[in-house]
Design a protein around this motif. Sequence first.
Motif, PDB file in Angstrom:
ATOM      1  N   ASN A   1       0.833  -1.193   0.000  1.00  0.00           N
ATOM      2  CA  ASN A   1       0.000   0.000   0.000  1.00  0.00           C
ATOM      3  C   ASN A   1       0.875   1.253   0.000  1.00  0.00           C
ATOM      4  N   VAL A   2       1.914   1.248   0.817  1.00  0.00           N
ATOM      5  CA  VAL A   2       2.837   2.379   0.883  1.00  0.00           C
ATOM      6  C   VAL A   2       3.709   2.444  -0.368  1.00  0.00           C
ATOM      7  N   ALA A   3       4.145   1.289  -0.867  1.00  0.00           N
ATOM      8  CA  ALA A   3       5.041   1.261  -2.025  1.00  0.00           C
ATOM      9  C   ALA A   3       4.402   1.883  -3.261  1.00  0.00           C
ATOM     10  N   SER A   4       3.078   1.838  -3.359  1.00  0.00           N
ATOM     11  CA  SER A   4       2.415   2.453  -4.509  1.00  0.00           C
ATOM     12  C   SER A   4       2.070   3.913  -4.252  1.00  0.00           C
ATOM     13  N   ALA A   5       1.845   4.285  -3.000  1.00  0.00           N
ATOM     14  CA  ALA A   5       1.358   5.628  -2.690  1.00  0.00           C
ATOM     15  C   ALA A   5       2.423   6.580  -2.168  1.00  0.00           C
ATOM     16  N   ASP A   6       3.507   6.066  -1.620  1.00  0.00           N
ATOM     17  CA  ASP A   6       4.546   6.930  -1.045  1.00  0.00           C
ATOM     18  C   ASP A   6       5.902   6.242  -1.163  1.00  0.00           C
ATOM     19  N   ALA A   7       6.318   6.048  -2.424  1.00  0.00           N
ATOM     20  CA  ALA A   7       7.526   5.260  -2.715  1.00  0.00           C
ATOM     21  C   ALA A   7       8.786   6.109  -2.560  1.00  0.00           C
ATOM     22  N   THR A   8       9.164   6.352  -1.321  1.00  0.00           N
ATOM     23  CA  THR A   8      10.413   7.048  -1.035  1.00  0.00           C
ATOM     24  C   THR A   8      11.585   6.151  -1.441  1.00  0.00           C
ATOM     25  N   PRO A   9      12.791   6.705  -1.540  1.00  0.00           N
ATOM     26  CA  PRO A   9      13.945   5.852  -1.865  1.00  0.00           C
ATOM     27  C   PRO A   9      14.101   4.669  -0.913  1.00  0.00           C
ATOM     28  N   ASP A  10      13.841   4.873   0.377  1.00  0.00           N
ATOM     29  CA  ASP A  10      13.954   3.761   1.336  1.00  0.00           C
ATOM     30  C   ASP A  10      12.934   2.667   1.035  1.00  0.00           C
ATOM     31  N   ILE A  11      11.718   3.072   0.701  1.00  0.00           N
ATOM     32  CA  ILE A  11      10.672   2.094   0.384  1.00  0.00           C
ATOM     33  C   ILE A  11      10.999   1.381  -0.924  1.00  0.00           C
ATOM     34  N   GLN A  12      11.504   2.110  -1.915  1.00  0.00           N
ATOM     35  CA  GLN A  12      11.876   1.484  -3.184  1.00  0.00           C
ATOM     36  C   GLN A  12      12.983   0.455  -2.983  1.00  0.00           C
ATOM     37  N   ALA A  13      13.919   0.747  -2.099  1.00  0.00           N
ATOM     38  CA  ALA A  13      15.003  -0.206  -1.830  1.00  0.00           C
ATOM     39  C   ALA A  13      14.451  -1.487  -1.211  1.00  0.00           C
ATOM     40  N   VAL A  14      13.494  -1.332  -0.305  1.00  0.00           N
ATOM     41  CA  VAL A  14      12.859  -2.524   0.288  1.00  0.00           C
ATOM     42  C   VAL A  14      12.133  -3.314  -0.788  1.00  0.00           C
ATOM     43  N   GLU A  15      11.394  -2.614  -1.659  1.00  0.00           N
ATOM     44  CA  GLU A  15      10.632  -3.277  -2.714  1.00  0.00           C
ATOM     45  C   GLU A  15      11.552  -4.082  -3.629  1.00  0.00           C
ATOM     46  N   GLU A  16      12.674  -3.493  -4.030  1.00  0.00           N
ATOM     47  CA  GLU A  16      13.619  -4.194  -4.900  1.00  0.00           C
ATOM     48  C   GLU A  16      14.131  -5.467  -4.249  1.00  0.00           C
ATOM     49  N   ALA A  17      14.300  -5.425  -2.922  1.00  0.00           N
ATOM     50  CA  ALA A  17      14.836  -6.585  -2.211  1.00  0.00           C
ATOM     51  C   ALA A  17      13.795  -7.667  -1.966  1.00  0.00           C
ATOM     52  N   VAL A  18      12.556  -7.274  -1.623  1.00  0.00           N
ATOM     53  CA  VAL A  18      11.586  -8.273  -1.176  1.00  0.00           C
ATOM     54  C   VAL A  18      10.766  -8.881  -2.308  1.00  0.00           C
ATOM     55  N   VAL A  19      10.592  -8.167  -3.424  1.00  0.00           N
ATOM     56  CA  VAL A  19       9.769  -8.729  -4.498  1.00  0.00           C
ATOM     57  C   VAL A  19      10.339 -10.047  -5.021  1.00  0.00           C
ATOM     58  N   PRO A  20      11.663 -10.156  -5.284  1.00  0.00           N
ATOM     59  CA  PRO A  20      12.187 -11.466  -5.699  1.00  0.00           C
ATOM     60  C   PRO A  20      11.974 -12.557  -4.646  1.00  0.00           C
ATOM     61  N   GLU A  21      12.092 -12.189  -3.363  1.00  0.00           N
ATOM     62  CA  GLU A  21      11.887 -13.168  -2.297  1.00  0.00           C
ATOM     63  C   GLU A  21      10.435 -13.639  -2.259  1.00  0.00           C
ATOM     64  N   LEU A  22       9.505 -12.705  -2.427  1.00  0.00           N
ATOM     65  CA  LEU A  22       8.090 -13.070  -2.426  1.00  0.00           C
ATOM     66  C   LEU A  22       7.734 -13.904  -3.652  1.00  0.00           C
TER      67      LEU A  22
END
Length: 684
Positions: A87-108
């Motif tokens: 929810n946050v990654a689509s609405a408030d994708a700060t650099p910190d959130i984008q870094a988390v997204e890059e890391a966790v999407v392959p794991e998920l």
Amino acid sequence: MLPLLNTPLRAAEPANPLLDEWADGIPPYRAIRPAHYRPAFAAALKAARADFRAITAARSAPSFANTIEAMERTGQQLARVSSAFFNVASADATPDIQAVEEAVVPELTRFSNETSLDPAMFARVDRMYQDRASLGLDAEQLRLLEETHKRYVRAGAALPPAARARVAAINEEMATLGVQFGQKLLADQKASSVLLTEAEVAGLPADQKAAAANAAKAEGKTGYLIPATRSAVEPFLTVATDRAARRKVFAAFDNRGANANENNTAAIIRRLVELRIERAKLMGARSHAAFALQDAMARTPEAATDLLMRVYRPALTRAQEEEAALLKLASADGVTRIEPWDWRFYAEKERQRRYNLDEGAVKQYFPLDGMVAALMDTTKRLYGIQFVARADVPVYADGVKVWEVREGNGAPIGLFYADWFARPTKRPGAWMNSLRDQNTLLGQRAIVVNNCNYTLPAPGERALISLDDAETLFHEFGHGLHGLFSKVRYPSLSGTAVTHDFVEFPSQVHEHWASNPAILRAHARNAAGQPMPEAMLTALLEARTFNQGYLTVQQLSSAILDMRLHSLEALPADFDALAWEKAQLADLGVPHAVGMRHRLPHFSHIFDGGYSAGYYAYTWAEVLDADGFAAFEESGDVFNPVLAKKLRDEVLSRGNSRDPAESYVAFRGRMPDAGALLRNRGLA
């Protein structure tokens, strides 16, 4: 190891709020920090794997309770963490959130592959599926078993080991590419904002100028900043008198993702299409579109394309007529060819000429807060529900509001979060998220989020929107109602978990009430509280089919190119997305001044939004919504409580607990008539 003498002990690490129990399932956003997400995902994935293995390791024969229903209970912590984060990654994708997204999407994705391609689990599901007639299941249980089996088969679980492994690798690469596409588009959108001078914003009404000046000030700049977002660009193109400035703003918006920089999306598009073709072939389908539509109301790309073309042809004829009329008008300004940055400007002049309407004057009667009140009034009149503001609920960004939705008798239904305004870290468009899906198995009520990208007004000013924006507001809350009104037992069948070409029906049918005269008379009011003049209201409603050739060709050209691209059975060695797009538009005869609503370089619906070979769904669902709303009109009361209850009971509350076509027929009494769509758009 013991601490050294005289060395102070470190304070205990604070608990991770993502892993605590949440009161009423509400994410504790005030306590969550970006650093909490990765460890929370790690812990939640570990717990979900343990849940899954407990099912596959069972020695007892598979049963609905120990396999299908047990799967519905697994991964609850992962579901909470994922919904809160994305929810946050689509609405408030700060650099910190984008870094988390890059890391966790392959794991998920890896975890999804493990579970959806697991041979032991598929063997249990398949055994029950083959014996389903003798298991004594009720209708919803049978539907869940059939949908679970279909999900496994479509994931590739029935394939030989080598093919399963390749599908898993493709899924993982595609998930990473989707994240990259979204992040590049967001970065290019932010970089494409246009700074204009006083002369270049001539024609803008005071509220738009103030918002643009405020946006520039927020960036530490002097002048007027027009963000490369639809909600900012389209109003600018409608009223700005400086043709060169219109061209500059249009180009910035239109070229997102196609610029010669590190955010160009061409390579990602090519690779995604290649991978989708390969996966489809592994699954025994001739193309990605053929594979995708096997599990849709349309069933085949040919059926979807046939509907699109039946609407596109009359729309193209109308658009050509519209262009000729605009050119006649523009010729007085020395314009010899209507360009894409001219159309909205001269269309607004033509609309003023025909209907005596001025967009700037009309918008004074469409304050956002007034349209939110209209939305709530409409929904209360239809379904008898209440909205109770919840200022105590923690939110993830400034400006987000929360309401508790209740039945007329006060019984709680769920929570509704509203995030209306654009921000530099927000992806483009409008959408609905689910923070929690309703289900009685786990005793959970729905929590839904609506996102839009309306322009933030200057401090002290009202946020003004258009009638089109108001329809978007109603559209997204239609999705919200689909989630909130869900009344099913199992999470996997809840709310909006239906096919793409049906999920837009509840949202699009709700749009119709945004232009209801009674609702507008009550809520379309200016800053002084005065209602919209009756002559303006009449003209506004009469103008509803104005410019529909342009708007329809824009939308359908995007849908047709999506279907054609994903119907390719092989990608040419020299494939170039921009050249291919240009050739397809020429083949369709799309006028240069019209173009596509979503060009391929920034078509996030199909490259980052799960709608590949599915953008046609908006038109397919428009057939349903036009025909469905006609039922209310035919009854003589568009707020008919009996019909509203029937819509709620037979469609909105059913989720995917039965075939969507069955739900529609249960509401309408028959399958839809496509003629209602053409009549609504004035194209009949």
